[in-house]
Scaffold this active site. Structure first.
Site, PDB file in Angstrom:
ATOM      1  N   SER A 110       9.353  64.272  28.014  1.00  0.00           N
ATOM      2  CA  SER A 110      10.043  64.125  29.451  1.00  0.00           C
ATOM      3  C   SER A 110      11.343  64.175  30.402  1.00  0.00           C
ATOM      4  O   SER A 110      11.974  63.129  29.298  1.00  0.00           O
ATOM      5  CB  SER A 110       8.530  63.253  29.607  1.00  0.00           C
ATOM      6  OG  SER A 110       8.985  62.726  31.557  1.00  0.00           O
TER       7      SER A 110
ATOM      8  N   LYS B 100       8.311  58.068  25.414  1.00  0.00           N
ATOM      9  CA  LYS B 100       8.824  58.647  25.579  1.00  0.00           C
ATOM     10  C   LYS B 100      10.171  58.566  24.929  1.00  0.00           C
ATOM     11  O   LYS B 100      10.515  59.498  23.844  1.00  0.00           O
ATOM     12  CB  LYS B 100       8.835  59.588  26.496  1.00  0.00           C
ATOM     13  CG  LYS B 100       7.452  59.874  27.596  1.00  0.00           C
ATOM     14  CD  LYS B 100       6.912  60.928  26.245  1.00  0.00           C
ATOM     15  CE  LYS B 100       5.233  61.113  27.022  1.00  0.00           C
ATOM     16  NZ  LYS B 100       4.693  61.651  25.647  1.00  0.00           N
TER      17      LYS B 100
ATOM     18  N   TYR C 171       5.476  53.651  30.128  1.00  0.00           N
ATOM     19  CA  TYR C 171       5.635  55.474  29.725  1.00  0.00           C
ATOM     20  C   TYR C 171       6.289  55.480  29.616  1.00  0.00           C
ATOM     21  O   TYR C 171       6.013  56.324  27.752  1.00  0.00           O
ATOM     22  CB  TYR C 171       4.797  56.010  30.545  1.00  0.00           C
ATOM     23  CG  TYR C 171       4.525  58.059  30.891  1.00  0.00           C
ATOM     24  CD1 TYR C 171       4.190  57.903  30.276  1.00  0.00           C
ATOM     25  CD2 TYR C 171       6.144  58.034  31.812  1.00  0.00           C
ATOM     26  CE1 TYR C 171       4.469  59.217  29.594  1.00  0.00           C
ATOM     27  CE2 TYR C 171       5.550  59.184  31.722  1.00  0.00           C
ATOM     28  CZ  TYR C 171       5.180  60.404  30.760  1.00  0.00           C
ATOM     29  OH  TYR C 171       4.859  61.538  30.757  1.00  0.00           O
TER      30      TYR C 171
END
Ligand code: UD1
Length: 344
Positions: A125, A154, A150
């Site tokens: 992302s 990544k 979160y």
């Protein structure tokens, strides 16, 4: 050639399964259905004329991951979407995110290490860049400290793959850093199905327009941007799905320059929240009920991609305009609404 797609019934996963099948790949899709519906299989079949092989599977169970690879010894590539993706929820349940997004990644890579040749595509992302100092953002921009568990999954996910590729030359991997995926398949047979109240801008817009939500809150209009609202790079999910096929083919044809590569996937064009609303109003012919509220903590001011590397090295370019993407999002919402009324 058989390709394993984890999270294959999710939003980006299902669109990628369609593009893979369109290109003649045989797909094994697995999903634990925690954030996807089994009916997505019918949508995929309606578009491509074929259902992928499907297994309802929670990959947090290591034994199940091992079984999967024993059952399908001829997997030529893995596209790994299965992950949790709600920033707010990750603040509340960090361990769920670390287990789901990183534990599973480790299990998959361990299976790939056993193979003679393995090709792996990872969903990363643009969140890894945080607020980048320069626009547009190239792949060389520094990775900034993550704002949420979160986001951290990544960043650490990319590091886990990079470190694994360093010691395991038989694994070739590409991490794809998505900007903001929006829209749905033009047939309106598959699209995004957010659980509960959508956290992302576009599903909130379409649900407001269809009457499910009363009003869209625009988070801040006092940012240092031309109209004061935040700027993002909104990319049509079908364009994004096609980039996965390109990335996979690059690995299958041995065209990669090193066994771990990173690409930005965006349009290269930034749009403000108000421009997204205007686009929606243009393509739907509806006025959107919205109001300006306070900024949302954690939002960056602007993020849009330099897509030169994907354009030149991967040979892929986003084709759809913002209006086309918004139109597909709207047509999908109308379809979902139709199904909803038919059921009630
Ligand atoms: C978010 C995540 C990002 C993740 C991506 C995937 C954050 C900080 N980032 O991106 O890590 O990869 O989702 O889904 O959460 N907006 C409104 N009103 C709304 C919703 C959004 O004004 O009701 C605005 C936001 O302030 C932002 C833009 O719309 O400027 C896009 O927001 P969103 O769709 O949530 O995506 P990101 O925050 O960019």
């Amino acid at each position: 050639m058989k390709i394993l797609v984890t999270g294959g019934l999710g939003y980006i996963g299902s669109h990628t399964v369609v593009e893979l099948q369109n290109e003649g790949f045989e797909v094994v899709a697995v999903d634990n259905l925690s954030n996807a519906s089994i009916e997505v299989l019918d949508g995929i079949e309606a578009i491509t004329g074929k259902k992928p092989l499907f297994g309802q599977l929670d990959l947090r169970d290591k034994a199940k991951v091992q079984e999967l690879f024993k059952k399908h010894t001829d997997i030529a590539g893995v596209i790994h979407f299965a992950a949790s993706k709600a920033v707010g929820e990750s603040m509340e349940k960090p361990l769920l995110y670390y287990e789901n997004n990183l534990g599973v990644l480790v299990y998959l890579l361990k299976e790939l290490q056993k193979k003679e040749n393995a090709n792996f595509i990872f969903s990363s992302s643009c969140t890894v860049y945080g607020q980048a100092d320069e626009m547009p953002i190239t792949e060389n921009a520094p990775v900034k400290p993550a704002e949420s568990p979160y986001g951290n999954t990544k960043q650490v996910g990319e590091e886990i793959i990079r470190d694994t590729c360093r010691v395991t030359p038989n694994i070739k991997a590409i991490a794809l850093r998505y900007f903001n995926p929006i829209g749905a398949h033009p047939t309106a047979k598959i699209g995004e199905l957010p659980l509960g109240v959508p956290q992302n801008l576009v599903p909130f817009i379409t649900q407001t327009a269809v009457g499910l939500r009363e009003q869209l809150s625009v988070f801040g209009d006092d940012y240092p941007t031309p109209d004061g609202t935040c700027i993002r790079d909104y990319i049509h999910v079908v364009d994004l799905a096609k980039a996965h096929v390109k990335a996979l083919q690059r690995l299958l044809k041995d065209e990669n320059e090193s066994n771990y590569e990173v690409f930005n996937l965006g349009t290269g064009k930034g749009s403000s929240v108000l421009e997204v609303i205007q686009s929606f109003e243009r393509v739907s012919g509806k006025k959107l009920n919205y109001k300006i509220v306070d900024r949302r903590p954690g939002d960056v001011i602007q993020a849009f991609a330099d897509t030169t590397k994907a354009n030149t090295v991967l040979g892929w370019k986003a084709q759809s305009t913002l209006d086309e993407a918004m139109k597909s999002a709207w047509e999908w919402e109308l379809q979902v609404e139709k199904n909803r009324s038919a059921k009630s």
